[in-house]
Design a protein around this motif. Structure first.
Motif, short mmCIF file in Angstrom:
data_model
loop_
_atom_site.label_atom_id
_atom_site.label_comp_id
_atom_site.label_asym_id
_atom_site.label_seq_id
_atom_site.Cartn_x
_atom_site.Cartn_y
_atom_site.Cartn_z
N SER A 155 14.01 35.92 -31.13
CA SER A 155 14.73 36.99 -31.81
C SER A 155 13.99 38.31 -31.61
O SER A 155 12.83 38.32 -31.21
CB SER A 155 14.89 36.67 -33.29
OG SER A 155 13.62 36.47 -33.89
N ILE A 156 14.69 39.42 -31.93
CA ILE A 156 14.09 40.74 -31.81
C ILE A 156 13.30 41.04 -33.08
O ILE A 156 13.86 41.10 -34.18
CB ILE A 156 15.15 41.82 -31.57
CG1 ILE A 156 15.87 41.58 -30.23
CG2 ILE A 156 14.52 43.21 -31.57
CD1 ILE A 156 16.96 42.58 -29.92
N VAL A 157 11.98 41.21 -32.93
CA VAL A 157 11.11 41.53 -34.05
C VAL A 157 11.15 43.02 -34.36
O VAL A 157 11.18 43.45 -35.51
CB VAL A 157 9.66 41.09 -33.75
CG1 VAL A 157 8.72 41.48 -34.89
CG2 VAL A 157 9.60 39.59 -33.50
N PHE A 171 11.11 46.61 -26.67
CA PHE A 171 11.55 45.48 -27.48
C PHE A 171 10.36 44.58 -27.78
O PHE A 171 9.67 44.14 -26.85
CB PHE A 171 12.61 44.65 -26.75
CG PHE A 171 13.92 45.37 -26.54
CD1 PHE A 171 14.94 45.30 -27.48
CD2 PHE A 171 14.14 46.11 -25.38
CE1 PHE A 171 16.15 45.95 -27.27
CE2 PHE A 171 15.34 46.76 -25.17
CZ PHE A 171 16.36 46.68 -26.12
N LEU A 172 10.12 44.28 -29.05
CA LEU A 172 9.11 43.30 -29.43
C LEU A 172 9.85 42.02 -29.80
O LEU A 172 10.70 42.03 -30.70
CB LEU A 172 8.28 43.80 -30.61
CG LEU A 172 7.08 42.93 -31.01
CD1 LEU A 172 6.06 42.90 -29.89
CD2 LEU A 172 6.45 43.46 -32.29
N LEU A 173 9.56 40.94 -29.10
CA LEU A 173 10.27 39.67 -29.27
C LEU A 173 9.34 38.61 -29.83
O LEU A 173 8.13 38.62 -29.56
CB LEU A 173 10.83 39.18 -27.93
CG LEU A 173 11.50 40.22 -27.02
CD1 LEU A 173 11.87 39.58 -25.70
CD2 LEU A 173 12.72 40.81 -27.71
N GLY A 174 9.91 37.70 -30.57
CA GLY A 174 9.13 36.57 -31.09
C GLY A 174 9.91 35.28 -30.95
O GLY A 174 11.14 35.29 -30.93
N PRO A 175 9.22 34.15 -30.82
CA PRO A 175 9.92 32.87 -30.76
C PRO A 175 10.53 32.52 -32.11
O PRO A 175 10.03 32.94 -33.15
CB PRO A 175 8.81 31.89 -30.38
CG PRO A 175 7.55 32.53 -30.85
CD PRO A 175 7.75 34.01 -30.75
N GLU A 178 13.20 34.28 -36.91
CA GLU A 178 12.79 35.05 -38.08
C GLU A 178 12.86 36.56 -37.91
O GLU A 178 12.67 37.30 -38.86
CB GLU A 178 11.36 34.65 -38.48
CG GLU A 178 11.22 33.19 -38.89
CD GLU A 178 12.08 32.84 -40.09
OE1 GLU A 178 12.14 33.66 -41.02
OE2 GLU A 178 12.73 31.77 -40.07
N GLY A 179 13.07 37.06 -36.69
CA GLY A 179 13.17 38.51 -36.48
C GLY A 179 11.92 39.23 -36.95
O GLY A 179 10.80 38.84 -36.62
N GLY A 212 16.29 41.41 -35.57
CA GLY A 212 16.82 40.22 -36.19
C GLY A 212 17.83 39.47 -35.35
O GLY A 212 18.13 38.30 -35.64
N ASP A 213 18.37 40.10 -34.30
CA ASP A 213 19.34 39.43 -33.44
C ASP A 213 18.68 38.27 -32.71
O ASP A 213 17.54 38.38 -32.23
CB ASP A 213 19.94 40.40 -32.43
CG ASP A 213 20.88 41.41 -33.09
OD1 ASP A 213 21.21 41.22 -34.26
OD2 ASP A 213 21.27 42.37 -32.41
#
Length: 241
Positions: A155-157, A171-175, A178-179, A212-213
Motif C-alpha cells: 500500500s501507499i504509505v 511514493f513511499l510504499l510498504g508491504p 496498513e498504508g 492508504g491505497d
C-alpha cells in the motif's frame, strides 16, 4: 589561520521513526549532528565533521609518483611504435595467404523468461517483507537481486510532490495493507514518478491515487540507501486490489 578547523557537511533526509538509527550510524562514522528539521513524515538532519588535510609529504610523494608514471608511459609508447613498424613489414603477405573461415555461425537461442520474485517462490524476499526498514537484510537483498523483478501486495504509505512538480511524486510504499500505519517491512520508494508511470491495471482504474491505497506492485530492484533506510524500486505495473 593554520590551526583553524575546516568541516565537511552532509544533509540526510530520514523517514519517520528512523532518526535515532541514522544519527547513531552517522556518529559512528565521525559525524556530529548540528541541526534537525522535523516534518510530518520526514526529518532533515544536518551533520558535520572535521576534514582531514593531506600531509604535505604525502602530497609531494604523490606528485613525484605521477611524474615517474608519465615518463614510464612515454617510454613504453615509444617502444610500442617501433614494434608496430617492425611487425607491419610481414603483415600483408600473411593476410593475402589466409583463407576465409568456414566455421558455422553460432546458433542463437531465445532468452529464458524472466522469473518474477515473490514471497511465495523466494524465502529471502518473504523474510525481507517482515524485516525492519533499516536492517542489513535490505542491503543484502538489494545487492544480490539488483535489476531483478519483484512482486508483492502493498500500500501507499506516503505520497509527496517531487521537488516543485505538481504531477510527479515520491511514493513511499510498504508491504501489507496498513498504508500510513505500516510499521513492518522495508521503506520502498518510487522517486520522481507520475501516476502514469505506475502503469495501473485492474477492473476499475482510479483517476487518482493516494495514501492508504492498496495494490499488487511489480517493480525492478534498485539501490538501498542505508543512511536514509530507503529501498529504491522502479515501477513495472500496479494492479488495483
Amino acid at each position: 589561520m593554520a590551526d583553524e578547523i575546516k568541516y565537511e557537511y552532509k544533509t540526510v533526509q530520514t523517514v519517520r521513526g528512523t532518526d535515532s538509527l541514522v544519527i547513531s550510524k552517522m556518529q559512528k562514522d565521525g559525524w556530529e549532528l548540528v541541526e534537525r528539521g522535523q516534518g510530518r513524515l520526514r526529518s532533515t538532519l544536518e551533520f558535520r565533521r572535521p576534514k582531514n588535510p593531506l600531509p604535505r609529504l604525502l602530497i609531494a610523494a604523490s606528485a613525484a609518483a605521477f611524474v615517474t608514471l608519465a615518463i614510464v608511459i612515454g617510454v613504453a609508447a615509444a617502444f610500442s611504435d617501433e614494434d608496430e613498424k617492425t611487425d607491419g613489414a610481414g603483415t600483408s603477405t600473411a593476410t593475402a595467404s589466409a583463407k576465409p573461415s568456414t566455421a558455422p555461425s553460432p546458433t542463437t537461442t531465445e532468452p529464458a523468461a524472466t522469473e518474477v520474485i515473490t514471497p511465495q517462490n523466494n524465502p529471502e524476499f518473504a523474510r525481507l517483507l517482515k524485516a525492519d526498514s533499516c536492517s542489513e537484510a535490505n542491503l543484502n537483498f538489494a545487492t544480490r537481486y539488483k535489476g531483478k523483478t519483484i512482486e508483492f501486495n502493498g500500500s501507499i504509505v506516503d505520497m509527496a510532490p517531487h521537488g516543485n512538480y505538481k504531477t510527479r511524486y515520491d511514493f513511499l510504499l510498504g508491504p501489507g495493507d496498513e498504508g500510513p500505519k505500516t510499521a513492518v517491512g522495508p521503506a520502498f520508494k518510487y522517486e520522481d514518478a507520475g501516476v502514469s508511470d505506475l502503469k495501473l491495471t485492474g477492473k476499475k482504474i482510479p483517476a487518482a491515487v493516494g495514501e492508504g491505497d492498496k495494490f499488487r506492485f511489480v517493480a525492478v530492484v534498485g539501490e538501498f540507501n542505508a543512511t536514509q533506510c530507503l529501498f529504491f524500486l522502479d515501477p513495472v505495473s500496479t494492479e488495483i486490489r
